[in-house]
Design an enzyme around this catalytic site. Sequence first.
Site, PDB file in Angstrom:
ATOM      1  N   GLY A  89       0.789  -1.068  -0.016  1.00  0.00           N
ATOM      2  CA  GLY A  89      -0.006   0.148   0.148  1.00  0.00           C
ATOM      3  C   GLY A  89       0.894   1.380   0.104  1.00  0.00           C
ATOM      4  N   ALA A  90       2.136   1.151  -0.820  1.00  0.00           N
ATOM      5  CA  ALA A  90       3.208   2.273  -0.400  1.00  0.00           C
ATOM      6  C   ALA A  90       2.573   3.496  -1.188  1.00  0.00           C
ATOM      7  CB  ALA A  90       4.285   1.581  -1.161  1.00  0.00           C
ATOM      8  N   VAL A 108      -0.818  -3.624   9.280  1.00  0.00           N
ATOM      9  CA  VAL A 108      -1.256  -2.210   9.749  1.00  0.00           C
ATOM     10  C   VAL A 108      -2.598  -2.042   8.963  1.00  0.00           C
ATOM     11  CG1 VAL A 108      -1.136   0.123   9.631  1.00  0.00           C
ATOM     12  CG2 VAL A 108       1.060  -1.195   9.955  1.00  0.00           C
ATOM     13  N   GLY A 109      -2.913  -2.670   7.981  1.00  0.00           N
ATOM     14  CA  GLY A 109      -4.263  -2.648   7.291  1.00  0.00           C
ATOM     15  C   GLY A 109      -5.028  -3.439   8.036  1.00  0.00           C
ATOM     16  N   ASN A 110      -6.390  -2.933   8.185  1.00  0.00           N
ATOM     17  CA  ASN A 110      -7.529  -3.556   9.136  1.00  0.00           C
ATOM     18  C   ASN A 110      -8.348  -4.474   8.415  1.00  0.00           C
ATOM     19  OD1 ASN A 110      -7.042  -2.049  11.670  1.00  0.00           O
ATOM     20  ND2 ASN A 110      -7.787  -0.231  10.848  1.00  0.00           N
ATOM     21  N   ARG A 128      -2.403   6.283  21.906  1.00  0.00           N
ATOM     22  CA  ARG A 128      -3.684   7.165  21.957  1.00  0.00           C
ATOM     23  C   ARG A 128      -3.922   6.984  23.678  1.00  0.00           C
ATOM     24  NH1 ARG A 128      -7.055   4.808  16.839  1.00  0.00           N
ATOM     25  NH2 ARG A 128      -6.469   6.625  15.381  1.00  0.00           N
ATOM     26  N   HIS A 180      -7.439  -4.368  17.668  1.00  0.00           N
ATOM     27  CA  HIS A 180      -7.323  -3.107  17.268  1.00  0.00           C
ATOM     28  C   HIS A 180      -8.704  -2.796  16.564  1.00  0.00           C
ATOM     29  CE1 HIS A 180      -6.105   0.661  15.391  1.00  0.00           C
ATOM     30  NE2 HIS A 180      -6.241   0.007  14.209  1.00  0.00           N
TER      31      HIS A 180
END
Length: 329
Positions: A12-13, A132-134, A165, A190
């Site tokens: 996903g660069a 990282v991608g959900n 957070r 997450h």
Amino acid sequence: MAKKPVRVTVTGAAGQIGYALLFRVASGQMLGPDQPIILQMLELPIDKVQAALKGVMMELEDCAFPLLADMIGTGDPKVAFKDSDYALLVGARPRGPGMERKDLLLENAKIFIEQGKAMNAVASRDIRVIVVGNPANTNAWIAMKSAPDLPKGNFTAMLRLDHNRAKSQLATRTGKPVASVEKMIVWGNHSPTMYPDIRFCTVDGQPAVKLVNDEAWYRNEYIPKVGKRGAAIIEARGLSSAASAANAAIDHMHDWALGTNGKWVTMGLPSDGSYGIPEGTMYGVPVTCTPGKYERVKGLEIDAFSREKMDFTLKELTEEQAGVKEMVK
């Protein structure tokens, strides 16, 4: 003596998070100021997307980063993961209008099965992976299952954004610098079900629970606020959090590669069965890191409220896994 370059794959660069991530990785912020890297960037094999990736690569060239030894951009996972030492799996299918969560899971399963298989075939046998991608935990679980020849424990999911957070919100509440917040834990998925646990947390060396001294605020305001922070950012910005997600991915990999000096951080890991989490489930837990290794923080007491919250987020993860089990046999 100069270090040998390591290969870092980013999927996903050409996306928002990728754009916020690549320049910091190339500058040495992830693996340190003396570690040369070769960037291997994967994007969809669509002309328009590949053109955007080319533009990002032109900008990377124009930064003249001393540590960027080489780079490639490709639409082929087998090229992107070839001999890769570190992989940041950022690219995922976002949820479209009217799309059910179940459909999202299945669409992403296809992506992460393909990438898991590619890593299994061509990546370094010691590749370290963060998803990282959900939905990050389940995508990481799918990639792990699709790469049976690689160490299961080298597949991780990003809980660091939630961790950061949670620290930031606690610092704001106590009026202390965020750097003074230690031993934060975020258990589970997450997603808004994750559980930020401050029972062991200290702020400036003082127990956070005593400093806050407000159980109702903690349960009814703090926990939901941390859980829904992503949605609040979309509402305010019109776009999902990109720079903070990229920052968290860098924090996660930096600490895994270089160590935390005894400090606790949260990583989504395949469970070893501790804390009543079924073995293999990709679940956020507290860890400390020494260079190249993480170690779970063990033996923490789980009270009734925590058990309930931990089981609630586990239930969601179990349902997600069940939704894609047929595909990852």
